[in-house]
Enzyme design. Structure first.
Site, PDB file in Angstrom:
ATOM      1  N   PRO A   9      -9.470 -16.480  99.984  1.00 44.90           N
ATOM      2  CA  PRO A   9      -9.901 -17.862 100.179  1.00 44.90           C
ATOM      3  C   PRO A   9     -11.105 -18.029 101.114  1.00 44.90           C
ATOM      4  O   PRO A   9     -11.224 -17.327 102.114  1.00 44.90           O
ATOM      5  CB  PRO A   9      -8.666 -18.546 100.787  1.00 44.90           C
ATOM      6  CG  PRO A   9      -7.824 -17.448 101.310  1.00 44.90           C
ATOM      7  CD  PRO A   9      -8.077 -16.267 100.417  1.00 44.90           C
ATOM      8  N   ASN A  10     -11.944 -18.960 100.716  1.00 43.67           N
ATOM      9  CA  ASN A  10     -13.141 -19.387 101.462  1.00 43.67           C
ATOM     10  C   ASN A  10     -14.294 -18.387 101.410  1.00 43.67           C
ATOM     11  O   ASN A  10     -15.391 -18.688 101.877  1.00 43.67           O
ATOM     12  CB  ASN A  10     -12.800 -19.724 102.933  1.00 43.67           C
ATOM     13  CG  ASN A  10     -11.740 -20.797 103.020  1.00 43.67           C
ATOM     14  OD1 ASN A  10     -11.902 -21.873 102.425  1.00 43.67           O
ATOM     15  ND2 ASN A  10     -10.642 -20.540 103.698  1.00 43.67           N
ATOM     16  N   ARG A  17     -20.834 -20.527 104.965  1.00 45.38           N
ATOM     17  CA  ARG A  17     -19.670 -20.681 105.837  1.00 45.38           C
ATOM     18  C   ARG A  17     -19.893 -19.979 107.184  1.00 45.38           C
ATOM     19  O   ARG A  17     -20.151 -18.776 107.227  1.00 45.38           O
ATOM     20  CB  ARG A  17     -18.475 -20.027 105.122  1.00 45.38           C
ATOM     21  CG  ARG A  17     -17.250 -19.900 105.937  1.00 45.38           C
ATOM     22  CD  ARG A  17     -16.250 -18.943 105.312  1.00 45.38           C
ATOM     23  NE  ARG A  17     -15.024 -18.962 106.080  1.00 45.38           N
ATOM     24  CZ  ARG A  17     -14.078 -18.050 106.013  1.00 45.38           C
ATOM     25  NH1 ARG A  17     -14.204 -17.040 105.164  1.00 45.38           N
ATOM     26  NH2 ARG A  17     -13.013 -18.137 106.742  1.00 45.38           N
ATOM     27  N   TYR A  22     -20.133 -14.930 109.647  1.00 50.02           N
ATOM     28  CA  TYR A  22     -20.104 -14.246 108.344  1.00 50.02           C
ATOM     29  C   TYR A  22     -21.492 -13.980 107.740  1.00 50.02           C
ATOM     30  O   TYR A  22     -21.585 -13.411 106.660  1.00 50.02           O
ATOM     31  CB  TYR A  22     -19.258 -15.059 107.357  1.00 50.02           C
ATOM     32  CG  TYR A  22     -17.808 -15.209 107.806  1.00 50.02           C
ATOM     33  CD1 TYR A  22     -16.963 -14.109 107.855  1.00 50.02           C
ATOM     34  CD2 TYR A  22     -17.293 -16.452 108.203  1.00 50.02           C
ATOM     35  CE1 TYR A  22     -15.647 -14.226 108.281  1.00 50.02           C
ATOM     36  CE2 TYR A  22     -15.981 -16.588 108.621  1.00 50.02           C
ATOM     37  CZ  TYR A  22     -15.162 -15.468 108.661  1.00 50.02           C
ATOM     38  OH  TYR A  22     -13.859 -15.587 109.080  1.00 50.02           O
ATOM     39  N   ASN A  71     -10.398  -8.075 100.525  1.00 48.54           N
ATOM     40  CA  ASN A  71     -10.525  -8.951 101.693  1.00 48.54           C
ATOM     41  C   ASN A  71      -9.664 -10.168 101.376  1.00 48.54           C
ATOM     42  O   ASN A  71     -10.112 -11.098 100.691  1.00 48.54           O
ATOM     43  CB  ASN A  71     -11.981  -9.343 101.939  1.00 48.54           C
ATOM     44  CG  ASN A  71     -12.124 -10.129 103.242  1.00 48.54           C
ATOM     45  OD1 ASN A  71     -11.125 -10.591 103.818  1.00 48.54           O
ATOM     46  ND2 ASN A  71     -13.349 -10.283 103.707  1.00 48.54           N
ATOM     47  N   ALA A  74      -7.770 -15.271 105.013  1.00 53.16           N
ATOM     48  CA  ALA A  74      -6.677 -15.810 105.845  1.00 53.16           C
ATOM     49  C   ALA A  74      -5.296 -15.386 105.347  1.00 53.16           C
ATOM     50  O   ALA A  74      -4.347 -15.300 106.148  1.00 53.16           O
ATOM     51  CB  ALA A  74      -6.781 -17.328 105.906  1.00 53.16           C
ATOM     52  N   GLU A  95      -8.248  -2.342 102.914  1.00 49.96           N
ATOM     53  CA  GLU A  95      -8.359  -3.693 103.485  1.00 49.96           C
ATOM     54  C   GLU A  95      -9.704  -3.822 104.196  1.00 49.96           C
ATOM     55  O   GLU A  95     -10.069  -2.954 104.990  1.00 49.96           O
ATOM     56  CB  GLU A  95      -7.206  -3.907 104.476  1.00 49.96           C
ATOM     57  CG  GLU A  95      -7.287  -5.220 105.229  1.00 49.96           C
ATOM     58  CD  GLU A  95      -6.131  -5.403 106.228  1.00 49.96           C
ATOM     59  OE1 GLU A  95      -5.107  -4.689 106.139  1.00 49.96           O
ATOM     60  OE2 GLU A  95      -6.276  -6.267 107.105  1.00 49.96           O
ATOM     61  N   HIS A  97     -12.513  -6.496 106.269  1.00 51.79           N
ATOM     62  CA  HIS A  97     -12.890  -7.769 106.899  1.00 51.79           C
ATOM     63  C   HIS A  97     -14.347  -7.693 107.327  1.00 51.79           C
ATOM     64  O   HIS A  97     -14.790  -6.649 107.834  1.00 51.79           O
ATOM     65  CB  HIS A  97     -12.008  -8.071 108.112  1.00 51.79           C
ATOM     66  CG  HIS A  97     -10.569  -8.154 107.735  1.00 51.79           C
ATOM     67  ND1 HIS A  97     -10.049  -9.236 107.065  1.00 51.79           N
ATOM     68  CD2 HIS A  97      -9.555  -7.262 107.874  1.00 51.79           C
ATOM     69  CE1 HIS A  97      -8.767  -9.013 106.833  1.00 51.79           C
ATOM     70  NE2 HIS A  97      -8.449  -7.819 107.294  1.00 51.79           N
ATOM     71  N   ARG A 104     -11.213 -11.543 117.689  1.00 56.74           N
ATOM     72  CA  ARG A 104     -11.146 -12.988 117.450  1.00 56.74           C
ATOM     73  C   ARG A 104      -9.774 -13.541 117.881  1.00 56.74           C
ATOM     74  O   ARG A 104      -9.074 -12.905 118.662  1.00 56.74           O
ATOM     75  CB  ARG A 104     -11.470 -13.266 115.970  1.00 56.74           C
ATOM     76  CG  ARG A 104     -12.874 -12.775 115.597  1.00 56.74           C
ATOM     77  CD  ARG A 104     -13.205 -13.054 114.159  1.00 56.74           C
ATOM     78  NE  ARG A 104     -13.287 -14.486 113.897  1.00 56.74           N
ATOM     79  CZ  ARG A 104     -13.290 -15.021 112.670  1.00 56.74           C
ATOM     80  NH1 ARG A 104     -13.236 -14.247 111.602  1.00 56.74           N
ATOM     81  NH2 ARG A 104     -13.377 -16.328 112.508  1.00 56.74           N
TER      82      ARG A 104
HETATM   83  C1  DQA Z   1     -11.946 -12.403 107.267  1.00 57.77           C
HETATM   84  C2  DQA Z   1     -11.212 -12.610 108.591  1.00 57.77           C
HETATM   85  C3  DQA Z   1     -10.042 -13.566 108.417  1.00 57.77           C
HETATM   86  O1  DQA Z   1      -9.365 -13.745 109.645  1.00 57.77           O
HETATM   87  C4  DQA Z   1     -10.550 -14.908 107.942  1.00 57.77           C
HETATM   88  O2  DQA Z   1      -9.459 -15.785 107.715  1.00 57.77           O
HETATM   89  C5  DQA Z   1     -11.440 -14.832 106.758  1.00 57.77           C
HETATM   90  C6  DQA Z   1     -12.379 -13.721 106.654  1.00 57.77           C
HETATM   91  C7  DQA Z   1     -13.193 -11.526 107.441  1.00 57.77           C
HETATM   92  O3  DQA Z   1     -13.697 -11.066 106.416  1.00 57.77           O
HETATM   93  O4  DQA Z   1     -13.685 -11.334 108.557  1.00 57.77           O
HETATM   94  O5  DQA Z   1     -11.462 -15.729 105.934  1.00 57.77           O
HETATM   95  O6  DQA Z   1     -11.062 -11.732 106.371  1.00 57.77           O
END
Ligand code: DQA
Length: 138
Positions: A9-10, A17, A22, A71, A74, A95, A97, A104
């Site tokens: 998501p997002n 964003r 990011y 990825n 959240a 995994e 990020h 964070r």
């Molecule tokens: C994320 C880190 C997560 O905590 C966050 O909710 C994201 C992006 C990252 O790529 O740094 O949406 O996965």
């Protein structure tokens, strides 16, 4: 070698964003570059904001692809269902990020999926995806 990047998501808003966290590159632009950088790899990309669709995609590719670069955004910090999906399949998952989740907020320090993945790459910006692909290729 057949790999897929699955973004949660997002992450469709990358480039717009929270650019200080990011970056300013869209994933579509970055993905074009990735495909050129790893031309020997069959590389696919899937993104959804919906937990069940991410799980469906993990099931769909999880018995035939060589690797999944996930990825879960959240959902990493909330989803037992995605953790179970990773456990249920045969394809190894890395995994990823973009940000360093451990530098964070505290709620980002917990990953439900971490115990079920091959490894974790966090904090290298979009380059985290390059490093994940390299982990499968080399
Ligand atoms: C994320 C880190 C997560 O905590 C966050 O909710 C994201 C992006 C990252 O790529 O740094 O949406 O996965």
């Amino acid at each position: 070698m057949k790999l897929i990047i699955i973004n949660g998501p997002n992450l469709n808003l990358l480039g717009k964003r929270e650019p200080t966290v990011y970056g300013t590159t869209t994933f579509e632009d970055y993905f074009k570059q990735l495909k050129e950088d790893f031309s020997e790899v069959t590389l696919e990309y899937y993104q959804s904001n919906i937990e069940g669709k991410l799980i469906d995609k993990i099931h769909e590719v999880g018995f035939s692809y060589d690797g999944i670069i996930l990825n879960a955004a959240a959902y990493t910090h909330t989803s037992i269902a995605i953790a179970d999906a990773i456990k249920a399949i045969e394809t190894p998952v890395v995994e990823v990020h973009i940000s360093n989740v451990h530098s964070r907020e505290k709620f980002r320090h917990l990953s439900y999926i971490a115990p079920n993945v091959k490894g974790i790459i966090s904090g290298f910006g979009l380059k985290s995806y390059n490093l994940a692909i390299e982990s499968f290729v080399n």
